[in-house]
Design a protein around this motif. Structure first.
Motif, PDB file in Angstrom:
ATOM      1  N   LEU A  15       0.815  -1.447  -0.267  1.00 49.75           N
ATOM      2  CA  LEU A  15       0.062  -0.117  -0.156  1.00 49.75           C
ATOM      3  C   LEU A  15       0.843   1.359   0.019  1.00 49.75           C
ATOM      4  O   LEU A  15       0.557   2.196  -0.675  1.00 49.75           O
ATOM      5  N   SER A  16       1.946   1.102   0.706  1.00 50.09           N
ATOM      6  CA  SER A  16       2.714   2.576   1.084  1.00 50.09           C
ATOM      7  C   SER A  16       3.504   2.702  -0.262  1.00 50.09           C
ATOM      8  O   SER A  16       3.508   3.789  -0.730  1.00 50.09           O
ATOM      9  N   LYS A  17       3.794   1.684  -1.016  1.00 48.42           N
ATOM     10  CA  LYS A  17       4.559   1.847  -2.418  1.00 48.42           C
ATOM     11  C   LYS A  17       3.490   2.102  -3.340  1.00 48.42           C
ATOM     12  O   LYS A  17       3.833   3.271  -4.252  1.00 48.42           O
ATOM     13  N   GLY A  18       2.159   1.891  -3.367  1.00 52.97           N
ATOM     14  CA  GLY A  18       1.250   2.423  -4.245  1.00 52.97           C
ATOM     15  C   GLY A  18       1.127   3.902  -4.147  1.00 52.97           C
ATOM     16  O   GLY A  18       0.721   4.432  -5.028  1.00 52.97           O
ATOM     17  N   LEU A  19       1.006   4.221  -2.927  1.00 48.46           N
ATOM     18  CA  LEU A  19       0.447   5.674  -2.660  1.00 48.46           C
ATOM     19  C   LEU A  19       1.823   6.364  -2.837  1.00 48.46           C
ATOM     20  O   LEU A  19       1.785   7.623  -3.410  1.00 48.46           O
ATOM     21  N   ALA A  20       2.843   6.277  -2.736  1.00 47.32           N
ATOM     22  CA  ALA A  20       4.135   6.661  -3.337  1.00 47.32           C
ATOM     23  C   ALA A  20       4.178   7.024  -4.646  1.00 47.32           C
ATOM     24  O   ALA A  20       4.420   7.945  -5.324  1.00 47.32           O
ATOM     25  N   ILE A  21       3.726   5.952  -5.544  1.00 47.14           N
ATOM     26  CA  ILE A  21       3.533   5.881  -7.019  1.00 47.14           C
ATOM     27  C   ILE A  21       2.515   7.340  -7.374  1.00 47.14           C
ATOM     28  O   ILE A  21       2.867   7.953  -8.184  1.00 47.14           O
ATOM     29  N   LEU A  22       1.440   7.170  -6.333  1.00 44.63           N
ATOM     30  CA  LEU A  22       0.480   8.210  -6.909  1.00 44.63           C
ATOM     31  C   LEU A  22       0.821   9.599  -6.619  1.00 44.63           C
ATOM     32  O   LEU A  22       0.662  10.496  -7.409  1.00 44.63           O
ATOM     33  N   GLU A  23       1.670   9.548  -5.300  1.00 42.88           N
ATOM     34  CA  GLU A  23       2.262  10.963  -5.345  1.00 42.88           C
ATOM     35  C   GLU A  23       3.323  11.597  -6.259  1.00 42.88           C
ATOM     36  O   GLU A  23       3.213  12.648  -6.273  1.00 42.88           O
ATOM     37  N   LYS A  24       3.805  10.496  -6.782  1.00 43.74           N
ATOM     38  CA  LYS A  24       5.149  11.002  -7.625  1.00 43.74           C
ATOM     39  C   LYS A  24       4.340  11.584  -8.917  1.00 43.74           C
ATOM     40  O   LYS A  24       4.765  12.603  -9.373  1.00 43.74           O
ATOM     41  N   LEU A  25       3.346  10.605  -9.307  1.00 39.18           N
ATOM     42  CA  LEU A  25       2.623  11.100 -10.558  1.00 39.18           C
ATOM     43  C   LEU A  25       1.896  12.312 -10.292  1.00 39.18           C
ATOM     44  O   LEU A  25       1.750  13.064 -11.152  1.00 39.18           O
ATOM     45  N   ALA A  26       1.193  12.600  -9.250  1.00 36.91           N
ATOM     46  CA  ALA A  26       0.513  13.699  -8.988  1.00 36.91           C
ATOM     47  C   ALA A  26       1.367  15.025  -8.894  1.00 36.91           C
ATOM     48  O   ALA A  26       0.866  16.216  -9.072  1.00 36.91           O
ATOM     49  N   GLU A  27       2.446  14.746  -8.400  1.00 34.00           N
ATOM     50  CA  GLU A  27       3.499  16.102  -8.536  1.00 34.00           C
ATOM     51  C   GLU A  27       4.196  16.393  -9.765  1.00 34.00           C
ATOM     52  O   GLU A  27       4.742  17.411  -9.857  1.00 34.00           O
ATOM     53  N   THR A  28       3.985  15.606 -10.740  1.00 33.62           N
ATOM     54  CA  THR A  28       4.608  15.654 -11.850  1.00 33.62           C
ATOM     55  C   THR A  28       3.982  16.080 -13.042  1.00 33.62           C
ATOM     56  O   THR A  28       2.779  15.699 -13.323  1.00 33.62           O
ATOM     57  N   ARG A  29       4.363  17.056 -13.796  1.00 34.40           N
ATOM     58  CA  ARG A  29       3.426  17.901 -14.748  1.00 34.40           C
ATOM     59  C   ARG A  29       3.151  17.002 -15.723  1.00 34.40           C
ATOM     60  O   ARG A  29       2.165  16.978 -16.542  1.00 34.40           O
ATOM     61  N   SER A  30       4.224  15.930 -16.209  1.00 35.89           N
ATOM     62  CA  SER A  30       4.015  15.192 -17.369  1.00 35.89           C
ATOM     63  C   SER A  30       3.741  13.599 -16.885  1.00 35.89           C
ATOM     64  O   SER A  30       4.176  13.309 -15.950  1.00 35.89           O
ATOM     65  N   ALA A  31       3.240  12.789 -17.975  1.00 38.72           N
ATOM     66  CA  ALA A  31       3.166  11.364 -17.538  1.00 38.72           C
ATOM     67  C   ALA A  31       4.612  10.758 -17.587  1.00 38.72           C
ATOM     68  O   ALA A  31       5.644  11.111 -18.145  1.00 38.72           O
ATOM     69  N   LEU A  32       4.847   9.669 -16.659  1.00 36.88           N
ATOM     70  CA  LEU A  32       5.872   9.202 -16.661  1.00 36.88           C
ATOM     71  C   LEU A  32       5.950   7.563 -16.994  1.00 36.88           C
ATOM     72  O   LEU A  32       5.181   7.063 -16.860  1.00 36.88           O
ATOM     73  N   GLY A  33       7.144   7.027 -17.533  1.00 38.13           N
ATOM     74  CA  GLY A  33       7.356   5.593 -17.710  1.00 38.13           C
ATOM     75  C   GLY A  33       7.633   5.093 -16.558  1.00 38.13           C
ATOM     76  O   GLY A  33       8.102   5.411 -15.328  1.00 38.13           O
ATOM     77  N   VAL A  34       7.550   3.456 -16.768  1.00 38.67           N
ATOM     78  CA  VAL A  34       7.976   2.620 -15.688  1.00 38.67           C
ATOM     79  C   VAL A  34       9.292   2.700 -14.893  1.00 38.67           C
ATOM     80  O   VAL A  34       9.423   2.716 -13.847  1.00 38.67           O
ATOM     81  N   THR A  35      10.282   2.771 -16.063  1.00 36.90           N
ATOM     82  CA  THR A  35      11.691   3.237 -15.529  1.00 36.90           C
ATOM     83  C   THR A  35      11.869   4.341 -14.848  1.00 36.90           C
ATOM     84  O   THR A  35      12.697   4.201 -13.715  1.00 36.90           O
ATOM     85  N   GLU A  36      11.077   5.521 -15.099  1.00 32.98           N
ATOM     86  CA  GLU A  36      11.493   6.750 -14.400  1.00 32.98           C
ATOM     87  C   GLU A  36      10.940   6.687 -13.050  1.00 32.98           C
ATOM     88  O   GLU A  36      11.441   7.277 -12.004  1.00 32.98           O
ATOM     89  N   ILE A  37       9.682   6.155 -13.031  1.00 27.82           N
ATOM     90  CA  ILE A  37       9.072   5.826 -11.540  1.00 27.82           C
ATOM     91  C   ILE A  37       9.819   5.028 -10.608  1.00 27.82           C
ATOM     92  O   ILE A  37      10.238   5.222  -9.478  1.00 27.82           O
ATOM     93  N   SER A  38      10.121   3.755 -11.196  1.00 26.44           N
ATOM     94  CA  SER A  38      10.936   2.978 -10.269  1.00 26.44           C
ATOM     95  C   SER A  38      12.333   3.334  -9.960  1.00 26.44           C
ATOM     96  O   SER A  38      12.649   3.410  -8.625  1.00 26.44           O
ATOM     97  N   ARG A  39      13.122   4.244 -10.671  1.00 27.01           N
ATOM     98  CA  ARG A  39      14.404   4.805 -10.351  1.00 27.01           C
ATOM     99  C   ARG A  39      14.010   5.828  -9.344  1.00 27.01           C
ATOM    100  O   ARG A  39      14.838   5.668  -8.344  1.00 27.01           O
ATOM    101  N   SER A  40      12.924   6.776  -9.460  1.00 24.46           N
ATOM    102  CA  SER A  40      12.711   7.701  -8.384  1.00 24.46           C
ATOM    103  C   SER A  40      12.291   7.328  -7.070  1.00 24.46           C
ATOM    104  O   SER A  40      12.649   7.922  -6.165  1.00 24.46           O
TER     105      SER A  40
END
Length: 256
Positions: A15-40
């Motif tokens: 759950l915490s990892k899923g929420l972290a992904i949502l927060e990352k996408l919400a704060e980013t202006r553009s869409a992100l790929g799997v690699t970008e998200i996993s690295r960040s």
């Protein structure tokens, strides 16, 4: 096992990892790929992909044609419900009515949504020349009084997420971070934000942040006025009025 350790053990890592992904996408202006998200987020690509698929099935994330992921309006709806639960409209109604009586101009109540503000309530001006934006309408956070007020209050957290050039809308729009830095400092010194026609030509706006007890801005109250309507010494007066109103609503939030 101690009570503290037992509590910590109950934290669901998925759950915490899923929420972290949502927060990352919400704060980013553009869409992100799997690699970008996993690295960040320091996650494996396979784990990130599985979580994104789950979030997509739940309606919080969508995958675009290029394979990148972005949050959906469902995220906005959840955030909007949270704002509603604070009764911001009800809490701010007396202050908005006071500003409308004092100025005769359009009064807005706005909340942040990534790098925009969304207007959740307003009182329309009855003057023949007036500004207009519907409830539910939005504006760039760096261009309007309510947005710049929220940005100033939350600047330490938000500045690193901004990138140049900032979107331009009129000849007065600030498009560099150095310009924005100076404006934010001036906003903090004055206690209110001032939009000199940066989003719409000849439409001025004043705004002040509504803050939680910890200082985070969750909304802003503002006055929007065509430049031909601004009276002599109107900048200082309208700015002070918006700051006074926002402070009054912020005090109410401490009792919610």
């Amino acid at each position: 096992m101690s009570e503290k350790k037992a509590t910590e053990a109950k934290v669901d890592s998925t759950l915490s990892k899923g929420l972290a992904i949502l927060e990352k996408l919400a704060e980013t202006r553009s869409a992100l790929g799997v690699t970008e998200i996993s690295r960040s987020l320091d996650l494996t690509k396979s784990n990130t992909f599985r979580l994104l698929q789950t979030l997509s099935r739940l309606g919080y994330v969508t995958q675009r044609e290029d394979g990148a992921y972005a949050v959906t309006l469902k995220m906005w709806q959840v955030g909007r419900s949270t704002v509603d639960s604070l009764n911001l409209r009800e809490l701010a109604a007396p202050e908005m009515a006071y500003l409308a009586d004092e100025t005769g101009e359009t009064i807005y109540l706005a909340v942040p949504e990534q790098f925009n503000v969304v207007y959740i309530d307003k009182i329309e001006s009855k003057k023949p020349i007036r500004s207009w934006n519907p409830i539910g309408g939005s504006a760039p956070i760096h261009c309007v009084g309510t947005g710049k007020a929220i940005l100033a209050a939350n600047y330490e957290r938000l500045r690193e997420k901004l990138s140049e050039p900032l979107p331009g809308y009129t000849g007065r729009t600030m498009t560099t971070l150095s310009q924005l830095d100076e404006d934010i400092e001036a906003t903090r010194m004055r206690g209110y934000a001032y939009d000199t026609g940066e989003f719409r030509d000849r439409i001025l706006s004043f705004g002040a942040a509504i803050k939680l007890p910890d200082g985070e801005a969750v909304a802003a109250i503002g006055i929007s006025v065509p430049n031909v309507n601004l009276p002599e010494n109107g900048e200082e007066r309208f700015g002070a009025l918006s700051a006074h109103a926002a402070e009054a609503v912020s005090r109410k939030l401490t009792r919610v």
